[in-house]
Design a protein around this motif. Structure first.
Motif, short mmCIF file in Angstrom:
data_model
loop_
_atom_site.label_atom_id
_atom_site.label_comp_id
_atom_site.label_asym_id
_atom_site.label_seq_id
_atom_site.Cartn_x
_atom_site.Cartn_y
_atom_site.Cartn_z
N GLY A 176 0.81 -1.22 0.00
CA GLY A 176 0.00 0.00 0.00
C GLY A 176 0.84 1.26 0.00
N GLY A 177 2.09 1.18 -0.49
CA GLY A 177 2.97 2.36 -0.51
C GLY A 177 2.48 3.44 -1.46
N ALA A 178 1.88 3.03 -2.57
CA ALA A 178 1.42 4.02 -3.57
C ALA A 178 -0.07 4.31 -3.40
N SER A 187 10.34 -10.56 -8.64
CA SER A 187 9.55 -11.42 -9.53
C SER A 187 8.62 -10.60 -10.43
N SER A 188 8.37 -9.35 -10.03
CA SER A 188 7.54 -8.45 -10.84
C SER A 188 8.36 -7.68 -11.86
N GLN A 189 9.57 -8.14 -12.16
CA GLN A 189 10.53 -7.32 -12.90
C GLN A 189 10.09 -6.93 -14.31
N VAL A 240 13.81 1.43 -5.98
CA VAL A 240 14.65 2.25 -5.10
C VAL A 240 13.87 2.61 -3.83
N ALA A 241 12.61 3.03 -4.03
CA ALA A 241 11.80 3.46 -2.88
C ALA A 241 11.57 2.31 -1.90
N GLU A 242 11.42 1.09 -2.44
CA GLU A 242 11.15 -0.07 -1.57
C GLU A 242 12.43 -0.81 -1.19
N SER A 293 12.98 4.36 1.63
CA SER A 293 12.18 5.35 2.36
C SER A 293 10.74 5.41 1.83
N GLU A 294 10.42 4.56 0.88
CA GLU A 294 9.06 4.34 0.42
C GLU A 294 8.36 5.62 -0.04
N GLY A 295 9.10 6.45 -0.74
CA GLY A 295 8.48 7.66 -1.31
C GLY A 295 8.15 8.72 -0.29
C1 LIG Z 1 3.61 -10.63 -8.60
C2 LIG Z 1 4.51 -9.74 -7.78
C3 LIG Z 1 5.76 -10.19 -7.43
C4 LIG Z 1 6.62 -9.39 -6.67
N1 LIG Z 1 7.86 -9.85 -6.36
C5 LIG Z 1 8.70 -9.07 -5.66
C6 LIG Z 1 10.02 -9.53 -5.35
O1 LIG Z 1 10.44 -10.63 -5.70
N2 LIG Z 1 10.82 -8.70 -4.62
C7 LIG Z 1 10.39 -7.47 -4.20
O2 LIG Z 1 11.17 -6.77 -3.55
N3 LIG Z 1 9.16 -7.01 -4.50
C8 LIG Z 1 8.30 -7.77 -5.21
N4 LIG Z 1 7.05 -7.31 -5.51
C9 LIG Z 1 6.61 -5.98 -4.99
C10 LIG Z 1 6.81 -4.80 -5.98
O3 LIG Z 1 6.85 -5.24 -7.32
C11 LIG Z 1 8.08 -4.00 -5.62
O4 LIG Z 1 7.89 -3.38 -4.37
C12 LIG Z 1 8.42 -2.91 -6.67
O5 LIG Z 1 9.65 -2.32 -6.37
C13 LIG Z 1 7.38 -1.81 -6.77
O6 LIG Z 1 7.68 -1.05 -7.94
P1 LIG Z 1 6.55 -0.18 -8.63
O7 LIG Z 1 7.15 0.53 -9.78
O8 LIG Z 1 5.35 -1.00 -8.95
O9 LIG Z 1 6.23 0.86 -7.47
P2 LIG Z 1 4.83 1.35 -6.89
O10 LIG Z 1 4.03 0.21 -6.38
O11 LIG Z 1 4.17 2.25 -7.86
O12 LIG Z 1 5.33 2.22 -5.65
C14 LIG Z 1 5.98 1.60 -4.56
C15 LIG Z 1 6.48 2.69 -3.60
O13 LIG Z 1 7.51 3.42 -4.23
C16 LIG Z 1 7.19 4.82 -4.25
N5 LIG Z 1 7.74 5.32 -5.51
C17 LIG Z 1 7.51 4.85 -6.76
N6 LIG Z 1 8.27 5.52 -7.64
C18 LIG Z 1 8.99 6.41 -6.94
C19 LIG Z 1 9.97 7.38 -7.28
N7 LIG Z 1 10.36 7.59 -8.54
N8 LIG Z 1 10.51 8.14 -6.29
C20 LIG Z 1 10.13 7.95 -5.00
N9 LIG Z 1 9.21 7.05 -4.62
C21 LIG Z 1 8.67 6.29 -5.58
C22 LIG Z 1 5.68 4.88 -4.10
O14 LIG Z 1 5.27 6.09 -3.53
C23 LIG Z 1 5.42 3.69 -3.20
O15 LIG Z 1 5.63 4.06 -1.86
C24 LIG Z 1 6.18 -8.10 -6.25
C25 LIG Z 1 4.91 -7.64 -6.62
C26 LIG Z 1 4.07 -8.46 -7.37
C27 LIG Z 1 2.72 -7.92 -7.74
#
Ligand SMILES: Cc1cc2nc3c(=O)[nH]c(=O)nc-3n(C[C@H](O)[C@H](O)[C@H](O)COP(=O)(O)OP(=O)(O)OC[C@H]3O[C@@H](n4cnc5c(N)ncnc54)[C@H](O)[C@@H]3O)c2cc1C
Length: 484
Positions: free
Chosen positions: A79-81, A135-137, A146-148, A199-201
Motif C-alpha cells: 500500500g505504498g502508492a 519477480s515483478s521485474q 529504489v523506494a522499496e 524510504s518508500e516515497g
Molecule cells: C507478482 C509480484 C511479485 C513481486 N515480487 C517481488 C520480489 O520478488 N521482490 C520485491 O522486492 N518485490 C516484489 N514485488 C513488490 C513490488 O513489485 C516491488 O515493491 C516494486 O519495487 C514496486 O515497484 P513499482 O514501480 O510497482 O512501485 P509502486 O508500487 O508504484 O510504488 C511503490 C512505492 O515506491 C514509491 N515510488 C515509486 N516511484 C517512486 C519514485 N520515482 N521516487 C520515490 N518514490 C517512488 C511509491 O510512492 C510507493 O511508496 C512483487 C509484486 C508483485 C505484484
C-alpha cells in the motif's frame, strides 16, 4: 487542504491540462497498488513527461500544501502508492528512457519509470546485466525498486537494490532538486543516498537513477529438487550455506504453491510433492561445477525424491517462470489471498513454517508458501474467500505471521516494504526512540509532511498507537507559522 480551482489551474499550467487527470472513472484506476484491500480515490493524477515537470508538479503541491504520492507501476504489495484523499498522485510511468549505458564504468543512468527488466535488456548487448530481480521485474519500475529497496531471487548473492544504486537525482518536497550519492560510488559526508533507499516515497521523488551493472556470469547451473518435507528442504538450505557455498539463488515452494504454479505455467514441477527447492549457481565454469556436485550431494543426503537439472536456457527459464508466476498463480486455487512478507533467521525456517501451518489450521485457512529461502525471506500467501466472509480472519492471520517473524528475531518486511499495511506494526519492531529518529529524518526532508504521508511510520490518526512527536501543528498546516 483540498485541491481548489487555483491549484488545479497551477497544475495544468505546470504540465499541460492534457496531463492532469480529473475524470473520476480514470482516477479510479489509481486507487490502489498491488495491495488491493486498501483503496482511496486521489483528488488528481499528474502524468509528467520530464524531471522538470515532476519538480514543477511538486512545487505546486508545496505552494498549495497538497499531499502527493509518487507512483511507478503500482505493483507494490504494502500500500505504498495508496493515494491520499484530496491529494495528488504523481505517476512516473512516462519517464521511461534509458539515458545512458556505460559499458566501461559498468553503469546505467535511468529515468524512474524504466522497468527493472528493461535495464538488463539495455545492458545485455555489452555482456552486462542489472542484478536485483523482483519477480515483478517485467513491469515494476526502478523508481519503485529504489523506494522499496526491492529484492529478488538473486539478492542472496548479489545484495538488494541499495547495493546497486550509485546516485539519485531527487525532487524534494519543496520542489528543489538535489543529487544524492555520486557516479563513482565513493562520497564524502553522510550517505544520504542510503537514507533515500527504502524510504518508500516519503522523502522525495527520484527522477534520475544511476545503477551499477554486473558482468554476465560465465555459466549458470540451475536445479529443481523435490523433498519429502519442508523441514528436509530447510535443512538443505542451511547445509549449503554451512558448506561455504553462496548460491545465486535458493527458492523454496510448498505443495500448494507448486500446484498453483504448475497448473498456471507448466514449468515441470511435481504436483503433490511437499516441498521443492530451486537452486542456482553462477560464476566461472570450474567453480560452478565443483559447487554443483556438493549441492547435489547435500540434496541427496536429505532424501531428495527428484532432482532435475536444467539442460539448457529454455529449461532454466521454465523453472524460473514457475517460481516467478507463483503469486499470481495462487489466484487459480483461491478467490482471494494476502501476500505476507517477513524475514526470519535462516536457522529458524523449519520452525516458523511449522508454526505458520499450525496458525493456519487454527484460523481454518490455507497458507501457501513460496519464498527466498536463502535469506530467510518468507512470503506466506494466506488464502481466503471474501465472498465467504473470511477477509477479517485472513487479515488477522497475516498480521500475526508478520509479528511471529519479529518474535523469532527477524523483520516485519524483507522486501515489500511497510507502506500502509504495516505502519501500525512498526512499534513491535522498533523502540519509541528508534521511531522518533526516523520521524526526525523524514521531517528534515519534508517538514510539512506532504510527501506520501501516513506511510511507513505509525501516526496516531491511523494507528492510535503512539503520539506522533512531529505531526505538524494545525497553524503550520494553515501556513500561519513555520517550523524552522
Ligand atoms: C507478482 C509480484 C511479485 C513481486 N515480487 C517481488 C520480489 O520478488 N521482490 C520485491 O522486492 N518485490 C516484489 N514485488 C513488490 C513490488 O513489485 C516491488 O515493491 C516494486 O519495487 C514496486 O515497484 P513499482 O514501480 O510497482 O512501485 P509502486 O508500487 O508504484 O510504488 C511503490 C512505492 O515506491 C514509491 N515510488 C515509486 N516511484 C517512486 C519514485 N520515482 N521516487 C520515490 N518514490 C517512488 C511509491 O510512492 C510507493 O511508496 C512483487 C509484486 C508483485 C505484484
Amino acid at each position: 487542504m483540498t485541491i481548489d480551482a487555483a491549484a488545479l489551474h497551477d497544475f495544468q499550467q505546470a504540465i499541460g491540462a492534457a496531463n492532469v487527470i480529473t475524470d473520476l472513472a480514470r482516477l479510479r484506476s489509481y486507487e490502489c497498488d498491488g495491495l488491493t484491500g486498501y483503496r482511496v480515490v486521489p483528488g488528481l493524477v499528474l502524468l509528467p513527461h520530464t524531471a522538470d515537470e515532476v519538480a514543477a508538479s511538486v512545487t505546486v503541491c508545496a505552494t498549495h500544501r497538497i499531499p502527493f504520492v509518487a507512483r511507478g507501476a503500482g505493483t507494490g504489495l504494502s500500500g505504498g502508492a495508496l493515494p491520499v484523499a484530496d491529494g495528488v498522485v504523481i505517476s512516473l510511468a512516462r519517464l521511461r528512457r534509458v539515458l545512458e549505458v556505460d559499458p566501461v564504468d559498468r553503469r546505467a543512468v535511468l529515468e524512474p519509470g524504466v522497468t527493472n527488466l528493461d535495464i538488463t535488456r539495455a545492458a545485455a548487448p555489452h555482456g552486462l546485466y542489472y542484478a536485483p530481480d523482483p519477480s515483478s521485474q517485467q513491469v515494476c519500475t526502478i523508481g519503485g525498486n529504489v523506494a522499496e529497496n526491492s529484492g529478488g531471487a538473486h539478492c542472496l548473492k548479489y545484495g538488494f537494490t541499495t547495493n546497486h544504486v550509485l546516485a539519485l537525482e531527487v525532487v524534494l518536497a519543496d520542489g528543489s532538486v538535489v543529487t544524492l550519492g555520486g557516479d563513482s560510488g565513493e562520497q564524502a559526508g553522510p550517505d544520504l543516498r542510503g537514507v533515500f533507499l527504502g524510504s518508500e516515497g516519503t522523502v522525495g521523488i527520484a527522477t534520475k537513477i544511476t545503477v551499477r551493472l554486473l558482468r554476465t556470469p560465465e555459466t549458470v547451473r540451475t536445479l529443481l529438487a523435490d523433498f519429502p518435507s519442508i523441514q528436509a528442504a530447510g535443512e538443505v538450505v542451511s547445509d549449503i550455506v554451512a558448506a561455504g557455498i553462496v548460491p545465486a539463488a535458493v527458492e523454496m515452494m510448498d505443495t500448494l504453491a507448486i500446484e498453483a504454479a504448475e497448473e498456471a505455467v507448466h514449468a515441470g514441477y511435481t504436483i503433490g510433492t511437499p516441498a521443492a527447492l530451486v537452486v542456482e549457481l553462477d560464476g566461472p565454469v570450474e567453480e560452478c561445477d565443483g559447487q554443483f556436485e556438493k549441492v547435489r550431494a547435500i540434496c541427496e543426503k536429505h532424501g531428495c525424491t527428484r532432482l532435475h537439472i536444467a539442460a539448457d536456457n529454455e529449461e532454466r527459464a521454465a523453472i524460473w517462470r514457475g517460481r516467478k508466476a507463483a503469486f499470481a498463480a495462487v489466484g487459480r486455487i483461491s478467490p482471494d489471498y494476502f501476500v505476507q512478507d517477513g524475514v526470519v533467521p535462516r536457522t529458524r525456517l523449519a520452525e516458523v513454517l511449522g508454526r505458520i501451518a499450525d496458525m493456519g489450521d487454527e484460523a481454518g485457512l490455507r497458507v501457501a508458501n513460496v519464498f527466498h529461502a536463502g535469506d530467510g525471506n518468507l512470503h506466506p500467501l494466506v488464502l481466503y474467500s471474501a465472498a465467504a466472509g473470511e477477509t477479517e480472519r485472513a487479515e488477522v492471520l497475516s498480521g500475526k505471521i508478520a509479528e511471529l517473524c519479529v518474535e523469532l528475531g527477524g523483520s516485519l518486511s524483507g522486501e515489500h516494504g511497510i507502506g500502509t499495511d504495516k505502519a501500525c506494526s512498526m512499534p513491535k519492531m522498533f523502540s519509541e526512540v528508534d521511531l522518533d529518529v526516523m520521524a526526525r529524518v523524514r521531517d528534515a526532508f519534508d517538514p510539512h509532511q506532504l510527501c506520501n504521508p501516513g506511510k511507513l511510520l505509525p501516526t496516531p490518526r491511523l494507528c492510535g498507537e503512539r503520539p506522533g512527536k512531529f505531526a505538524p501543528h494545525p497553524l503550520e498546516e494553515a501556513g500561519v507559522i513555520e517550523r524552522l
